[in-house]
Design an enzyme around this catalytic site. Structure first.
Site, PDB file in Angstrom:
ATOM      1  N   MET A  23      43.252  53.575  22.627  1.00 27.90           N
ATOM      2  CA  MET A  23      44.383  54.473  22.856  1.00 27.90           C
ATOM      3  C   MET A  23      43.913  55.809  23.434  1.00 27.90           C
ATOM      4  O   MET A  23      42.986  56.419  22.912  1.00 27.90           O
ATOM      5  CB  MET A  23      45.119  54.742  21.539  1.00 27.90           C
ATOM      6  CG  MET A  23      45.586  53.514  20.789  1.00 27.90           C
ATOM      7  SD  MET A  23      46.868  52.587  21.639  1.00 27.90           S
ATOM      8  CE  MET A  23      48.303  53.598  21.286  1.00 27.90           C
ATOM      9  N   ALA A  80      34.003  45.211 -16.261  1.00 30.20           N
ATOM     10  CA  ALA A  80      34.181  46.636 -16.046  1.00 30.20           C
ATOM     11  C   ALA A  80      34.635  46.782 -14.592  1.00 30.20           C
ATOM     12  O   ALA A  80      35.816  47.026 -14.313  1.00 30.20           O
ATOM     13  CB  ALA A  80      32.894  47.400 -16.316  1.00 30.20           C
ATOM     14  N   ARG A  81      33.730  46.507 -13.651  1.00 30.19           N
ATOM     15  CA  ARG A  81      34.054  46.752 -12.238  1.00 30.19           C
ATOM     16  C   ARG A  81      35.262  45.961 -11.708  1.00 30.19           C
ATOM     17  O   ARG A  81      36.111  46.560 -11.042  1.00 30.19           O
ATOM     18  CB  ARG A  81      32.800  46.538 -11.379  1.00 30.19           C
ATOM     19  CG  ARG A  81      31.768  47.635 -11.612  1.00 30.19           C
ATOM     20  CD  ARG A  81      30.448  47.343 -10.931  1.00 30.19           C
ATOM     21  NE  ARG A  81      29.755  46.222 -11.553  1.00 30.19           N
ATOM     22  CZ  ARG A  81      28.627  45.697 -11.109  1.00 30.19           C
ATOM     23  NH1 ARG A  81      28.067  46.184 -10.024  1.00 30.19           N
ATOM     24  NH2 ARG A  81      28.039  44.705 -11.734  1.00 30.19           N
ATOM     25  N   PRO A 141      33.577  48.093 -22.718  1.00 30.57           N
ATOM     26  CA  PRO A 141      33.403  49.542 -22.595  1.00 30.57           C
ATOM     27  C   PRO A 141      32.740  49.899 -21.259  1.00 30.57           C
ATOM     28  O   PRO A 141      31.772  49.261 -20.862  1.00 30.57           O
ATOM     29  CB  PRO A 141      32.466  49.870 -23.763  1.00 30.57           C
ATOM     30  CG  PRO A 141      32.699  48.781 -24.765  1.00 30.57           C
ATOM     31  CD  PRO A 141      32.979  47.557 -23.949  1.00 30.57           C
ATOM     32  N   TYR A 177      19.587  52.784 -26.449  1.00 31.50           N
ATOM     33  CA  TYR A 177      19.994  53.838 -27.373  1.00 31.50           C
ATOM     34  C   TYR A 177      19.401  53.556 -28.767  1.00 31.50           C
ATOM     35  O   TYR A 177      18.696  52.567 -28.963  1.00 31.50           O
ATOM     36  CB  TYR A 177      21.521  53.943 -27.412  1.00 31.50           C
ATOM     37  CG  TYR A 177      22.116  54.328 -26.061  1.00 31.50           C
ATOM     38  CD1 TYR A 177      21.700  55.489 -25.411  1.00 31.50           C
ATOM     39  CD2 TYR A 177      23.065  53.526 -25.428  1.00 31.50           C
ATOM     40  CE1 TYR A 177      22.231  55.854 -24.173  1.00 31.50           C
ATOM     41  CE2 TYR A 177      23.600  53.888 -24.186  1.00 31.50           C
ATOM     42  CZ  TYR A 177      23.178  55.044 -23.563  1.00 31.50           C
ATOM     43  OH  TYR A 177      23.693  55.399 -22.346  1.00 31.50           O
ATOM     44  N   TYR A 201      26.981  49.594 -31.424  1.00 33.42           N
ATOM     45  CA  TYR A 201      26.410  49.523 -30.069  1.00 33.42           C
ATOM     46  C   TYR A 201      24.886  49.460 -30.163  1.00 33.42           C
ATOM     47  O   TYR A 201      24.229  50.469 -30.375  1.00 33.42           O
ATOM     48  CB  TYR A 201      26.877  50.773 -29.324  1.00 33.42           C
ATOM     49  CG  TYR A 201      26.550  50.886 -27.856  1.00 33.42           C
ATOM     50  CD1 TYR A 201      26.001  49.842 -27.125  1.00 33.42           C
ATOM     51  CD2 TYR A 201      26.824  52.070 -27.185  1.00 33.42           C
ATOM     52  CE1 TYR A 201      25.738  49.979 -25.773  1.00 33.42           C
ATOM     53  CE2 TYR A 201      26.559  52.225 -25.837  1.00 33.42           C
ATOM     54  CZ  TYR A 201      26.006  51.180 -25.139  1.00 33.42           C
ATOM     55  OH  TYR A 201      25.732  51.331 -23.797  1.00 33.42           O
ATOM     56  N   CYS A 248      36.209  43.491  -6.251  1.00 28.64           N
ATOM     57  CA  CYS A 248      35.124  44.473  -6.294  1.00 28.64           C
ATOM     58  C   CYS A 248      34.079  44.103  -5.248  1.00 28.64           C
ATOM     59  O   CYS A 248      33.758  42.938  -5.047  1.00 28.64           O
ATOM     60  CB  CYS A 248      34.516  44.416  -7.692  1.00 28.64           C
ATOM     61  SG  CYS A 248      32.950  45.257  -7.842  1.00 28.64           S
ATOM     62  N   CYS A 298      31.825  53.545  -8.453  1.00 32.49           N
ATOM     63  CA  CYS A 298      32.466  53.869  -9.743  1.00 32.49           C
ATOM     64  C   CYS A 298      31.441  54.429 -10.718  1.00 32.49           C
ATOM     65  O   CYS A 298      31.698  55.387 -11.438  1.00 32.49           O
ATOM     66  CB  CYS A 298      33.138  52.627 -10.329  1.00 32.49           C
ATOM     67  SG  CYS A 298      32.079  51.166 -10.338  1.00 32.49           S
TER      68      CYS A 298
HETATM   69  P1  ADP Z   1      37.065  55.179   8.965  1.00 31.80           P
HETATM   70  O1  ADP Z   1      35.878  54.988   8.078  1.00 31.80           O
HETATM   71  O2  ADP Z   1      37.533  56.592   8.985  1.00 31.80           O
HETATM   72  O3  ADP Z   1      38.163  54.214   8.687  1.00 31.80           O
HETATM   73  P2  ADP Z   1      35.760  53.656  11.123  1.00 31.80           P
HETATM   74  O4  ADP Z   1      34.691  54.226  11.953  1.00 31.80           O
HETATM   75  O5  ADP Z   1      35.407  52.631  10.118  1.00 31.80           O
HETATM   76  O6  ADP Z   1      36.550  54.893  10.461  1.00 31.80           O
HETATM   77  O7  ADP Z   1      36.860  52.991  12.031  1.00 31.80           O
HETATM   78  C1  ADP Z   1      37.362  53.610  13.152  1.00 31.80           C
HETATM   79  C2  ADP Z   1      37.973  52.537  14.041  1.00 31.80           C
HETATM   80  O8  ADP Z   1      38.727  53.188  15.050  1.00 31.80           O
HETATM   81  C3  ADP Z   1      36.956  51.668  14.762  1.00 31.80           C
HETATM   82  O9  ADP Z   1      37.252  50.303  14.526  1.00 31.80           O
HETATM   83  C4  ADP Z   1      37.141  52.014  16.246  1.00 31.80           C
HETATM   84  O10 ADP Z   1      36.966  50.893  17.097  1.00 31.80           O
HETATM   85  C5  ADP Z   1      38.571  52.500  16.275  1.00 31.80           C
HETATM   86  N1  ADP Z   1      38.861  53.453  17.353  1.00 31.80           N
HETATM   87  C6  ADP Z   1      38.162  54.546  17.694  1.00 31.80           C
HETATM   88  N2  ADP Z   1      38.757  55.210  18.710  1.00 31.80           N
HETATM   89  C7  ADP Z   1      39.885  54.510  19.013  1.00 31.80           C
HETATM   90  C8  ADP Z   1      40.940  54.681  19.944  1.00 31.80           C
HETATM   91  N3  ADP Z   1      40.981  55.730  20.758  1.00 31.80           N
HETATM   92  N4  ADP Z   1      41.926  53.764  19.981  1.00 31.80           N
HETATM   93  C9  ADP Z   1      41.924  52.719  19.124  1.00 31.80           C
HETATM   94  N5  ADP Z   1      40.959  52.512  18.210  1.00 31.80           N
HETATM   95  C10 ADP Z   1      39.952  53.396  18.148  1.00 31.80           C
HETATM   96 FE1  SF4 Z   2      33.520  47.592  -7.456  1.00 33.22          FE
HETATM   97 FE2  SF4 Z   2      32.633  49.520  -5.887  1.00 33.22          FE
HETATM   98 FE3  SF4 Z   2      35.054  49.695  -7.023  1.00 33.22          FE
HETATM   99 FE4  SF4 Z   2      32.893  49.950  -8.505  1.00 33.22          FE
HETATM  100  S1  SF4 Z   2      33.529  51.302  -6.854  1.00 33.22           S
HETATM  101  S2  SF4 Z   2      34.680  48.713  -8.976  1.00 33.22           S
HETATM  102  S3  SF4 Z   2      31.523  48.518  -7.555  1.00 33.22           S
HETATM  103  S4  SF4 Z   2      34.413  48.218  -5.508  1.00 33.22           S
END
Ligand code: ADP
Ligand code: SF4
Length: 688
Positions: free
Chosen positions: A462, A319-320, A29, A175, A170, A343, A349
């Site tokens: 880029m 669960a997880r 559960p 509880y 339970y 997980c 979750c």
């Molecule tokens: P999200 O959580 O939205 O996925 P993150 O910050 O974890 O974002 O990841 C963003 C990624 O994008 C990083 O690895 C970063 O190096 C990459 N990044 C940022 N700007 C550029 C760009 N102009 N060209 C290529 N990669 C980029």
């Molecule tokens: Fe695992 Fe996080 Fe997904 Fe919960 S939310 S099942 S802890 S990966």
């Protein structure tokens, strides 16, 4: 592919009283933030788990009567025939795949505030609400106990009528029934209190009565804690538990074993690793020949087999792991263990239950979306055209977008500025305790590497010209965000330092880049989730004198929802990290941070050579706007979207979800007026 014979034992059918589970994979559960509020969402989600091979799939906690009401937490209920009809959706969905469905009957006692029903809660004595609400319960007299047993019996019959195969008594988790068992709490002077035999009486009666009511068709399971008190992690304090267990051991058809410390049982990976309950199981199987299930955030089939072979448990409870990968059993069965979406132990979750919002999962973006969006964890529609897609950025959003698009058959180019893929996940996973977060990257990396239609370009920063040169049909910008050095006062951002002192104000990105302070450091946590505490620990571990400060009343305020706040604070105190709560930062001159009390407005000074601001993030959206802007506006030769933190910085689960949604929705028609189905109590005829 075929199954590794080492794992055959996991797929043996196993009898549980009058029913037989098709294998040993048992979804115990677990709450979902849906309960009686969203029956269709729930049924589809549980059905997908059965489809993925979980031999037993259980509900969350089912209130047996309105005197046990847990709102605002969304519990399930078995109060009347309408509940029976709602549960039928789930039992049908589970049976369709040959699995058993289990219902956990629940009575909250002193833990349920009854804010919806407004009936007085009942427990063994009139004690304060144990979840912190200002409502005290009434002491149950003998008539109340009789009535309670009657309600329990009726709920068991409803569970059977709803099609459940297993019905739970339970008796854990603080509880009502666990309070009756508790030697410190149960000081009643009647036959339900005092001696061990008396304290066990109510649980015994319920097991016997449930068996008598439904035992010909349903198995009766008991959820029971193997230890009595919260001790040090891994050092159980058994008290009378073994004796109690010996008295009851032959009565039910299955034992579902938990422990007293919920923050260990449901521990976050930062503090608790796989199989933490094993020491607590040492005697259980030697005392009963009934089948036993227990949990342990199991994701490794080798650990599962080892637990069974060493006689720790009979069923692999989860669960997880079943949330992160509803198809975990199928993947093991089909020899695809390396495809398991493991997980990461973040407990996002669980935040669904804490916040009464439908469950979500960091690793599995389809969790909770099976019904309302029709998302399946393993199936995604084929591409609509022969289009080529460029995804810029390989954080959780970019990786998941590329994975989904790759699965749809698109030709995908994933461009990453850095040498490593994974974005924030790769960076954060290197911080103390966070290593399991890397699974977010590794699962997707493993999938992408075997897709011939996906190319990953590392060290490819880029710009507009580069993007144009690729000549893609679709471009997703997933460039993430960067932490800001300012504080946010709920209205605007403020610089806390000027001149030379400003150079001593750092962010988590600076720390993750290896730019460390060289003197006493104040970590200012305006974010309230895990990052402030993790950065404080990291700096402490490199030998700095660290003070953690937050404007909130508690350390890591939001982490209460993931059930880790208490552990975070204990951990920081044990390490010797200074803690200042309810203070905001007003300024920093390079030697002293000025803190303002949230209540009185009084200022005080704390010596610090550096401040690390953990407050807010700036989306890295320059590329997106550059592409959109200027002469090209409206005339781009490709569709353009920004996703994840680049669109709206949030938790990792949101970035994965954004990437997944982008992949699902590309070149499909999305009704922007009604983007998802709305599950709710439905008073109309024929709706939905
Ligand atoms: P999200 O959580 O939205 O996925 P993150 O910050 O974890 O974002 O990841 C963003 C990624 O994008 C990083 O690895 C970063 O190096 C990459 N990044 C940022 N700007 C550029 C760009 N102009 N060209 C290529 N990669 C980029
Ligand atoms: Fe695992 Fe996080 Fe997904 Fe919960 S939310 S099942 S802890 S990966």
């Amino acid at each position: 592919m075929t199954r590794d014979p080492r794992y055959d034992i996991l797929f043996e059918p196993l009898k549980i009283g009058p029913v037989t589970a098709p294998n040993r994979f048992y979804q115990v559960p677990h709450c979902t933030g849906m309960g009686f509020l969203r029956p269709r969402t729930l049924a589809a989600m549980r059905g997908v788990k059965a489809e993925g091979g979980w031999g037993v799939v259980c509900t969350e906690y089912n209130s047996i009567h309105p005197t046990s009401d847990d709102l605002p937490h969304a519990y399930a209920s078995l109060w009347d025939d309408s509940d029976v009809r709602a549960h039928r959706l789930m039992t049908d969905a589970v049976h369709k795949h040959g699995s058993l469905a289990g219902a956990e009957l629940w009575y909250g006692g002193a833990r349920s505030p009854n804010m919806m029903s407004r009936l007085p809660p009942m427990d063994l004595a009139s004690v304060p609400n144990t979840a912190g609400h200002p409502f005290q319960c009434r002491a149950m007299d003998k008539d109340d106990i009789r009535t309670f047993r009657h309600w329990h019996r009726r709920a068991a019959i409803r569970a059977r009528d709803a099609g459940f195969d297993i019905v739970y008594v339970y008796a854990t988790h603080g509880y009502l029934l666990s309070n009756f068992l508790n030697p410190r709490m149960n000081t009643r002077s009647d036959e339900y209190g005092g001696s061990l035999e008396n304290r066990v009486r109510l649980v015994r009666e319920l097991i016997e009565e449930t068996k008598e009511a439904v035992g010909d068709t349903c198995a009766v399971a008991v959820r029971f804690s193997s230890d009595e008190e919260v001790g040090e992690d891994g050092v159980p304090i058994y008290g009378e538990r073994r004796e109690m267990f010996e008295m009851l051991q032959s009565l039910p058809d299955l034992w579902d074993i938990n422990i007293a410390d919920y923050s260990l049982e449901m521990g976050v990976s930062r503090f608790v690793k796989e199989a933490p309950l094993e020491p607590y199981m040492s005697w259980v199987k030697s005392v009963t020949d009934k089948p036993v299930v227990t949990v342990g955030r199991f994701t490794s089939p080798d650990t599962m087999v080892s637990q069974i072979k060493r006689g720790v448990t009979d069923f692999i409870g989860a669960a997880r792991p079943s949330i992160a990968d509803p198809f975990l059993p199928k993947k093991i069965e089909e020899g695809r263990s390396e495809e398991i979406r493991e997980c990461i132990g973040c407990n996002i979750c669980y935040a669904g239950d804490s916040l009464s919002a439908p469950i979500r999962c960091t690793q599995n973006p389809t969790m909770g979306e099976e019904w309302r969006r029709g998302w399946h964890p393993e199936i995604i529609s084929e591409k609509a055209t022969e289009g080529r897609v460029l995804v810029v950025g390989s954080g959780p959003a970019g990786l998941e977008a590329a994975r989904g698009l790759g699965k749809r058959g698109y030709e995908v180019m994933l461009a990453e500025a850095g040498r490593e893929i994974g974005g924030r996940v790769t960076r954060e996973a290197a911080l103390p305790g966070m290593s399991e977060y890397i699974r977010v990257r590794d699962y997707r990396k493993q999938q992408l590497l075997v897709m011939p239609n996906v190319d990953i370009f590392r060290e490819s920063m880029m710009d507009v010209a580069d993007v144009m040169a690729v000549e893609a049909d679709h471009v997703a910008i997933a460039t993430g965000s960067r932490w800001r050095p300012e504080m946010f006062d709920d209205e605007m951002f403020h610089q806390i330092a000027t001149g030379d002192a400003a150079a001593r104000v750092l962010t988590p990105d600076d720390i993750m880049d290896g730019r460390l302070p060289d003197g006493p450091t104040l970590v200012y946590d305006g974010d309230g989730y895990y990052m402030g505490g993790v950065i404080a620990e990291h700096l402490h571990r490199v030998g700095l004198d660290v003070t953690y400060c937050t404007p909130a009343d508690s350390v890591s305020r939001w982490a209460a929802n993931t059930s880790e706040r208490w552990r975070i604070r204990t951990h920081m105190m044990t390490l010797g990290i200074g803690i200042e709560t309810a203070h905001s930062i007003a300024g920093f001159d390079g030697h002293t941070a000025r803190l303002t009390c949230a209540y009185t407005g009084a200022d005080r000074a704390v010596s610090a050579s550096h401040v690390v601001m953990v407050t807010a993030r700036t989306p890295n959206d320059a590329l997106y706007y550059d592409l959109l802007g200027g002469a090209r506006a409206g005339a781009l030769p490709f569709t353009l979207r920004r996703i994840g933190d680049c669109e709206a910085p949030a938790i990792i689960a949101s970035a994965v979800y954004a990437g997944h949604r982008y992949a699902r929705e590309l070149e499909t028609v999305v009704d922007i007026d009604e983007p998802l189905r709305h599950d709710r109590v439905d008073v109309g005829l024929g709706a939905n």
